[in-house]
Design a protein around this motif. Structure first.
Motif, PDB file in Angstrom:
ATOM      1  N   ASP B 336       0.825  -1.211   0.000  1.00 16.69           N
ATOM      2  CA  ASP B 336       0.000   0.000   0.000  1.00 16.69           C
ATOM      3  C   ASP B 336       0.861   1.264   0.000  1.00 16.69           C
ATOM      4  OD1 ASP B 336      -2.126  -1.675   0.037  1.00 16.69           O
ATOM      5  OD2 ASP B 336      -2.633  -1.385   2.154  1.00 16.69           O
ATOM      6  N   ILE B 337       2.040   1.164   0.592  1.00 12.75           N
ATOM      7  CA  ILE B 337       2.939   2.324   0.615  1.00 12.75           C
ATOM      8  C   ILE B 337       3.567   2.545  -0.763  1.00 12.75           C
ATOM      9  CG2 ILE B 337       5.119   3.201   1.570  1.00 12.75           C
ATOM     10  CD1 ILE B 337       4.277   1.843   4.248  1.00 12.75           C
ATOM     11  N   ILE B 338       3.902   1.454  -1.439  1.00 15.62           N
ATOM     12  CA  ILE B 338       4.505   1.580  -2.774  1.00 15.62           C
ATOM     13  C   ILE B 338       3.536   2.247  -3.749  1.00 15.62           C
ATOM     14  CG2 ILE B 338       5.411   0.324  -4.763  1.00 15.62           C
ATOM     15  CD1 ILE B 338       6.300  -1.865  -2.834  1.00 15.62           C
ATOM     16  N   GLY B 339       2.269   1.846  -3.684  1.00 13.80           N
ATOM     17  CA  GLY B 339       1.294   2.429  -4.614  1.00 13.80           C
ATOM     18  C   GLY B 339       1.291   1.703  -5.952  1.00 13.80           C
ATOM     19  N   PRO B 340       0.949   2.400  -7.046  1.00  9.12           N
ATOM     20  CA  PRO B 340       0.735   1.730  -8.336  1.00  9.12           C
ATOM     21  C   PRO B 340       1.956   0.972  -8.852  1.00  9.12           C
ATOM     22  CG  PRO B 340       0.590   4.138  -8.546  1.00  9.12           C
ATOM     23  CD  PRO B 340       0.645   3.827  -7.104  1.00  9.12           C
ATOM     24  N   GLU B 341       3.164   1.418  -8.480  1.00 10.43           N
ATOM     25  CA  GLU B 341       4.374   0.723  -8.956  1.00 10.43           C
ATOM     26  C   GLU B 341       4.436  -0.726  -8.478  1.00 10.43           C
ATOM     27  OE1 GLU B 341       4.415   3.822  -7.868  1.00 10.43           O
ATOM     28  OE2 GLU B 341       5.078   4.906  -9.656  1.00 10.43           O
ATOM     29  N   ALA B 342       3.636  -1.034  -7.456  1.00 13.80           N
ATOM     30  CA  ALA B 342       3.618  -2.409  -6.946  1.00 13.80           C
ATOM     31  C   ALA B 342       3.181  -3.410  -8.009  1.00 13.80           C
ATOM     32  CB  ALA B 342       2.687  -2.514  -5.740  1.00 13.80           C
ATOM     33  N   LEU B 343       2.512  -2.915  -9.044  1.00 13.51           N
ATOM     34  CA  LEU B 343       2.013  -3.836 -10.073  1.00 13.51           C
ATOM     35  C   LEU B 343       3.101  -4.218 -11.079  1.00 13.51           C
ATOM     36  CD1 LEU B 343      -1.496  -2.222 -10.757  1.00 13.51           C
ATOM     37  CD2 LEU B 343      -0.922  -4.141  -9.261  1.00 13.51           C
ATOM     38  N   GLU B 344       4.273  -3.624 -10.942  1.00 13.22           N
ATOM     39  CA  GLU B 344       5.329  -3.863 -11.927  1.00 13.22           C
ATOM     40  C   GLU B 344       6.446  -4.748 -11.376  1.00 13.22           C
ATOM     41  OE1 GLU B 344       6.858  -0.056 -13.045  1.00 13.22           O
ATOM     42  OE2 GLU B 344       4.858   0.790 -13.387  1.00 13.22           O
ATOM     43  N   ASN B 345       7.011  -5.566 -12.243  1.00 12.72           N
ATOM     44  CA  ASN B 345       8.256  -6.313 -11.992  1.00 12.72           C
ATOM     45  C   ASN B 345       8.374  -6.936 -10.600  1.00 12.72           C
ATOM     46  OD1 ASN B 345       9.195  -5.582 -14.571  1.00 12.72           O
ATOM     47  ND2 ASN B 345       9.795  -3.565 -13.770  1.00 12.72           N
ATOM     48  N   PRO B 346       7.486  -7.849 -10.271  1.00 10.22           N
ATOM     49  CA  PRO B 346       7.514  -8.413  -8.916  1.00 10.22           C
ATOM     50  C   PRO B 346       8.838  -9.078  -8.559  1.00 10.22           C
ATOM     51  CG  PRO B 346       6.134  -9.730 -10.371  1.00 10.22           C
ATOM     52  CD  PRO B 346       6.466  -8.475 -11.117  1.00 10.22           C
ATOM     53  N   ASP B 347       9.567  -9.624  -9.572  1.00 14.53           N
ATOM     54  CA  ASP B 347      10.818 -10.319  -9.246  1.00 14.53           C
ATOM     55  C   ASP B 347      11.922  -9.354  -8.857  1.00 14.53           C
ATOM     56  OD1 ASP B 347       9.727 -12.763  -9.642  1.00 14.53           O
ATOM     57  OD2 ASP B 347      10.291 -12.847 -11.762  1.00 14.53           O
ATOM     58  N   GLU B 348      11.813  -8.116  -9.299  1.00 14.50           N
ATOM     59  CA  GLU B 348      12.911  -7.177  -9.057  1.00 14.50           C
ATOM     60  C   GLU B 348      12.709  -6.338  -7.802  1.00 14.50           C
ATOM     61  OE1 GLU B 348      13.348  -5.119 -12.828  1.00 14.50           O
ATOM     62  OE2 GLU B 348      13.316  -7.132 -13.731  1.00 14.50           O
ATOM     63  N   ASP B 349      11.469  -6.162  -7.382  1.00 17.35           N
ATOM     64  CA  ASP B 349      11.218  -5.388  -6.176  1.00 17.35           C
ATOM     65  C   ASP B 349      10.954  -6.353  -5.018  1.00 17.35           C
ATOM     66  OD1 ASP B 349      10.198  -3.863  -4.073  1.00 17.35           O
ATOM     67  OD2 ASP B 349       9.357  -2.368  -5.442  1.00 17.35           O
ATOM     68  N   ASP B 350      11.896  -6.389  -4.085  1.00 16.67           N
ATOM     69  CA  ASP B 350      11.775  -7.335  -2.970  1.00 16.67           C
ATOM     70  C   ASP B 350      10.491  -7.135  -2.182  1.00 16.67           C
ATOM     71  OD1 ASP B 350      13.840  -9.023  -3.264  1.00 16.67           O
ATOM     72  OD2 ASP B 350      15.205  -8.001  -1.890  1.00 16.67           O
ATOM     73  N   TRP B 351      10.019  -5.878  -2.080  1.00 13.26           N
ATOM     74  CA  TRP B 351       8.809  -5.633  -1.290  1.00 13.26           C
ATOM     75  C   TRP B 351       7.611  -6.330  -1.917  1.00 13.26           C
ATOM     76  CZ3 TRP B 351       8.296  -0.187   1.316  1.00 13.26           C
ATOM     77  CH2 TRP B 351       9.418   0.017   2.145  1.00 13.26           C
ATOM     78  N   VAL B 352       7.573  -6.359  -3.257  1.00 16.56           N
ATOM     79  CA  VAL B 352       6.468  -7.020  -3.943  1.00 16.56           C
ATOM     80  C   VAL B 352       6.649  -8.538  -3.899  1.00 16.56           C
ATOM     81  CG1 VAL B 352       5.202  -7.220  -6.106  1.00 16.56           C
ATOM     82  CG2 VAL B 352       6.220  -5.020  -5.453  1.00 16.56           C
ATOM     83  N   TYR B 353       7.887  -8.976  -4.202  1.00 15.19           N
ATOM     84  CA  TYR B 353       8.165 -10.416  -4.190  1.00 15.19           C
ATOM     85  C   TYR B 353       7.792 -11.026  -2.833  1.00 15.19           C
ATOM     86  CZ  TYR B 353      10.664 -14.804  -4.010  1.00 15.19           C
ATOM     87  OH  TYR B 353      10.962 -16.132  -3.845  1.00 15.19           O
TER      88      TYR B 353
END
Lengths: 343, 384
Positions: B336-353
Motif C-alpha cells: 500500500d505504501i509503494i502504490g501503483p508501482e507495486a504492479l510492476e516487476n515483482p521479481d525485481e522489487d523485494d517488497w512485492v516479491y
C-alpha cells in the motif's frame, strides 16, 4: 536476560493475589449499590503491606523496588478490577517523594489520603509548574483530597477544591464514580517536570499492566466457561469456532504481557527507548483487553450479555484504561512520531 | 526479571557483529534454482569455516555447544547485519538436524550432522501427502521391512526445493494396523536412491520456476538403520521438534521485520509527507505494526526465558502464530505504501516479491487454523 519473575517477585505476586482474592473478589460488585465501590477500604491494607510504595525509595516509606515490581502488581490489580483510585496513590506517592514532601508521601502510602484521577476531555490542556488548566473527567474523586493530573509535560497533584463546575455523570463503568469538571489556571500543590522524571511514561506503563490483567482474566473466564458449557452434546470449547476465539485471546494476552514486562525493565533502567516501549505496551495491551473482554462476552452467549455476569465489568474497565493518559488513536500518533530505538 | 546480558554474552555479540559485518555475501540472493543452491551453500560454508555454524549444537558434531541466549544473540546480530536467509539450509539446520541431535543414534549423529552445518548436505521435508495435509497423521506412504531394509512406496507433496536437496526427513507408515499416530516412523531418506521420481510444482511468486516437488516412491530401498528414534515412534519424534526449533528460528524473521517496518515508515514519510502521515490510515497501521513488532520481540524474549527455565512448552506456539500473522500485515502494508508501482516487476522489487511469498507463512508447518487448534488444546486445555 530473563522476563520471568524471580523468587522475590514471585513471592510479592503470590502474597498479593492471595490477599486480593480474599478481600477483593470480582463478586464484590454485586453487593454494592448502583455506582461506586468500597475499594478505598483496601488502601490502608495494601499500603501497610508495601504494595502502594513498591517503586518509592525506603527513605520516603516505600519499598525501594522498580517499575518491574509495580507492573507485576498492577497486572493483579487489573485481574480484580481494583478501583482506578489506586493509580492516584502509586503515582501520587511518587510525585510526593520526588517533590521532597515526606509527610504527604507517607500519608499516601498509609492510605489516609485519597487521590482522584483526572483524565483530559477534548479541549487542550495547560500544564506547567505555575499553572495547570483544562476540562477533565475525574475518576474516583468524590472523597478525594488531591487530584492526579499529568501529560507529556509533567505530573501534578492539585488540591481537589481547585476544580470547579464539578458535575457527577452516569459512568459507563458504574463501579467507578465519574465527574466532569473545569480546572481554572491553578498552581499545583506539587509539580514534577517530565525532564526530571518520566511519570507520564510510568502511568502509561501501569495502565498497560492493568490492561494485561483484564486481557488475561477475560481469557481464563472464557476458556473455563468453554470447557463446561455444553451444546450439541459437547463442551463448546471443542468446536473450532469457539476454540479459535480462545486461541486468539491467548495470543493477544501473551503479546501484551511480554511487551509489558519488557517495557517495565526498559523504564526501570530509564533507557532512551522507554517511551517507544511503554507506548507499544499500552497499544498492545489495551487492544488485547478490549478484544478479549469482547470475546469473553461472546463466548458466554446470552448470559455474557446480562448485568449479573461479570463479563461486562471487564469490557467497561478496558475502555477506561484506553482513555487514561491517551487513547489508542493518540498513542499510535505518538508512537509514529518517535525515532527508531537504537537497540 | 532483567534485560542484561553477561559480559561474556556481550563479548560474543560484538564478535558476531564484527564477523558478520565483514563476511556477509555481497549481492542479492537468487530466489531460484542452482544459483540459489550455490549461494546458500557457499554462505553456510563460510559460516561453518569461521566457526559460527550450529551455535547450540553439541561440539562433538561440529556445533559450538552454546546456550539459548547465545543463539538469540547470534540471530539478533544476523538479522541486524542484514545477512541473507539461506532458506535451502532451513530444514537441515532447524528441523532435521535438531531431530537427529535429540533422537538420533551415535552413528546417525556422526554421519549426518556435520554436513548440515558445513552446507554440504541440503535437506528437504517429506511430511505432507496429497490426502494428508492438516491431518498429517493419516499419512499412507508405506515402508515395509525387508531384512535390514525398508521398502518405500507412496507419494509426498509440497516438498520445498526437493529437486535441489540431498537428503529428506521422511515420515512413513511402518505399521498399518496400529492406531494412526502409532504406526509412523521418522526416517532418513537419501534423494539419490533408485525408485524416486520428482514432479516439479511452481508457486505463485514464480509461475515458471519449480519451488515444490511431488515425490513418488516406487519400492525405493533405504537401510532399516535410517529409522530415527525407534520404529513406529515417528509421530512423537516429529512433534517434539516441530514447534520449538521453528520458533527459535523465527527470531531472525521477527527482527528483520522490525527493521522493515522502520524502512516502511521512512518510505511512507517520503511519499505522503511526514506531517500528513499521523492523520493517515497508513500512518495508523504503521504505528500499530511498530507496536506489534516490539511485542513480537518481547514474546521471543519470553519464549527464550521459559526455555532457559527448562520449560519450552507449547506456549512458543503463541509467538509463532503472532509473528506469522504480523508478517502478512507488514507485507500488505508495504504494498500500500509503494502504490501503483507495486504492479510492476515483482521479481525485481523485494517488497512485492516478499508480499506474495508471505502467503505461505500461515500455511507452512501447520496452517494458522491448525496452530489455533494446538493453542486451544495444548496451551489452554480445551477438549478436542
Amino acid at each position: 536476560m530473563n522476563l520471568l519473575p524471580d523468587s522475590q517477585q514471585q513471592q510479592i505476586l503470590d502474597t498479593l493475589s492471595g490477599l486480593l482474592r480474599e478481600k477483593a473478589p470480582i463478586d464484590r460488585f454485586r453487593e454494592h449499590g448502583e455506582v461506586g465501590n468500597e475499594d478505598d477500604r483496601l488502601w490502608p491494607i495494601l499500603g501497610d503491606l508495601g504494595f502502594l510504595g513498591l517503586g518509592i525509595s525506603d527513605s520516603f516509606g516505600g519499598v525501594g523496588l522498580s517499575a518491574a515490581e509495580e507492573v507485576l502488581v498492577y497486572r493483579e490489580f487489573g485481574n480484580q478490577l481494583l478501583s482506578v483510585g489506586v493509580f492516584g496513590l502509586t503515582l501520587g506517592a511518587r510525585i510526593a517523594a520526588l517533590g521532597g514532601d515526606d509527610t504527604m508521601c507517607r500519608q499516601i502510602l498509609s492510605g489516609s489520603l485519597i487521590i482522584g484521577v483526572a483524565s483530559s476531555l477534548h479541549t487542550p490542556v495547560q500544564m506547567s509548574e505555575t499553572a495547570c488548566a483544562g476540562a477533565f473527567h475525574l475518576f474516583e474523586a468524590s472523597k478525594a483530597d488531591l487530584i492526579l493530573l499529568m501529560n507529556e509535560q509533567g505530573a501534578a497533584l492539585i488540591t481537589a477544591d481547585q476544580f470547579v463546575e464539578r458535575k457527577s455523570v452516569k459512568p459507563m463503568d458504574a463501579i467507578l464514580t465519574l465527574e466532569r469538571s473545569q480546572l481554572p489556571a491553578s498552581r499545583p500543590a506539587l509539580w514534577i517536570d517530565a525532564s526530571d522524571d518520566a511519570l507520564h511514561t510510568r502511568a502509561i506503563l501501569l495502565a498497560s499492566a492493568y490492561a494485561t490483567g483484564i486481557a488475561a482474566t477475560t481469557q481464563s473466564m472464557a476458556v473455563e466457561y468453554a470447557k463446561i458449557r455444553e451444546q450439541f452434546g459437547k463442551p463448546i470449547g471443542s468446536f473450532q469456532a469457539v476454540k479459535h476465539l480462545c486461541a486468539e485471546m491467548a495470543i493477544r494476552s501473551e503479546a501484551a504481557q511480554s511487551q509489558c514486562l519488557f517495557s517495565a525493565l526498559v523504564v526501570a533502567e530509564d533507557r532512551d527507548d522507554k517511551d517507544f516501549q511503554a507506548i507499544s505496551s499500552k497499544i498492545t495491551s489495551v487492544d488485547a483487553a478490549l478484544q478479549n473482554a469482547a470475546s469473553n462476552i461472546q463466548i458466554h452467549g446470552a448470559f455474557g450479555f446480562t448485568a449479573e455476569a461479570n463479563a461486562h465489568h471487564f469490557l467497561k474497565r478496558a475502555h477506561v484504561m484506553d482513555q487514561l493518559w491517551g487513547d489508542l488513536r493518540h498513542q499510535r500518533a505518538r508512537l509514529l512520531s518517535l525515532p527508531t530505538p537504537a537497540t | 526479571m532483567d534485560l542484561h546480558f553477561s559480559a561474556e554474552d556481550q563479548q560474543f555479540r560484538e564478535m558476531a557483529r564484527d564477523w558478520l559485518r565483514d563476511n556477509i555475501p555481497a549481492g542479492r540472493r537468487p530466489h531460484h534454482g542452482e544459483e540459489m543452491r550455490t549461494f546458500d551453500t557457499a554462505w553456510q560454508k563460510t559460516q561453518f569455516d569461521a566457526g559460527w555454524a550450529g551455535i547450540s549444537w553439541p561440539t562433538e558434531y561440529g556445533g559450538l555447544g552454546l546456550d539459548l541466549t547465545r543463539q538469540l544473540i547470534w540471530y539478533e546480530e544476523y538479522a541486524r547485519a542484514g545477512a541473507p536467509d539461506n532458506h535451502l539450509c532451513f530444514v537441515g539446520l532447524n528441523h532435521a538436524g535438531p531431530t537427529i541431535v535429540s533422537h538420533g543414534d551415535e552413528h546417525q549423529k556422526r554421519k549426518y550432522l556435520k554436513p548440515v552445518l558445513s552446507g554440504e548436505s541440503i535437506w528437504c521435508q517429506g511430511f505432507s501427502e496429497p490426502n494428508s495435509g492438516s491431518d498429517l497423521a493419516s499419512l499412507s506412504t508405506r515402508a515395509e521391512i525387508d531384512g535390514d531394509e525398508l521398502v518405500i512406496t507412496g507419494s509426498k507433496i509440497w516438498t520445498s526445493h526437493g529437486h535441489l536437496s540431498d537428503m529428506q526427513e521422511l515420515l512413513v507408515r511402518t505399521d498399518p494396523d496400529a492406531p494412526k499416530h502409532k504406526g509412523i516412523s521418522w526416517v532418513i531418506f537419501d534423494m539419490k536412491v533408485a525408485g524416486l521420481e520428482l514432479r516439479p510444482i511452481n508457486i505463485m511468486t514464480a509461475p515458471n520456476l519449480p519451488h515444490f516437488v511431488q515425490c513418488f516412491y516406487d519400492e525405493a530401498r533405504i537401510p532399516l538403520a535410517n529409522v530415527v528414534g525407534g520404529l513406529n515412534n515417528g509421530w512423537k519424534i516429529a512433534m517434539s521438534t516441530l514447534g520449538f526449533e521453528r520458533g527459535t528460528a523465527q527470531i531472525k524473521d521477527q527482527i528483520r521485520y522490525a527493521h522493515l517496518v522502520e524502512e516502511m515508515i521512512t518510505r511512507a514519510k517520503k511519499r505522503f509527507g511526514s506531517e500528513n502521515l499521523h492523520t493517515d490510515e497508513i500512518g495508523s497501521r504503521l504505528a500499530q505494526l511498530r507496536a506489534d513488532m516490539a511485542a513480537a520481540r518481547a514474546m521471543t524474549y519470553m519464549t527464550v526465558s521459559r526455555a532457559k527455565a527448562g520449560n519450552p512448552g507449547a506456549e512458543s506456539s503463541l509467538m509463532r502464530a503472532m509473528v506469522g500473522q504480523v508478517q502478512q500485515k507488514v507485507r500488505r502494508l508495504a504494498l500500500d505504501i509503494i502504490g501503483p508501482e507495486a504492479l510492476e516487476n515483482p521479481d525485481e522489487d523485494d517488497w512485492v516479491y516478499f508480499y506474495l511469498r508471505t502467503f505461505s507463512t500461515t500455511i507452512a508447518a501447520g496452517t494458522s487454523q491448525i496452530q489455533r487448534n494446538i493453542i486451544g488444546e495444548r496451551v489452554l486445555g480445551l477438549p478436542k
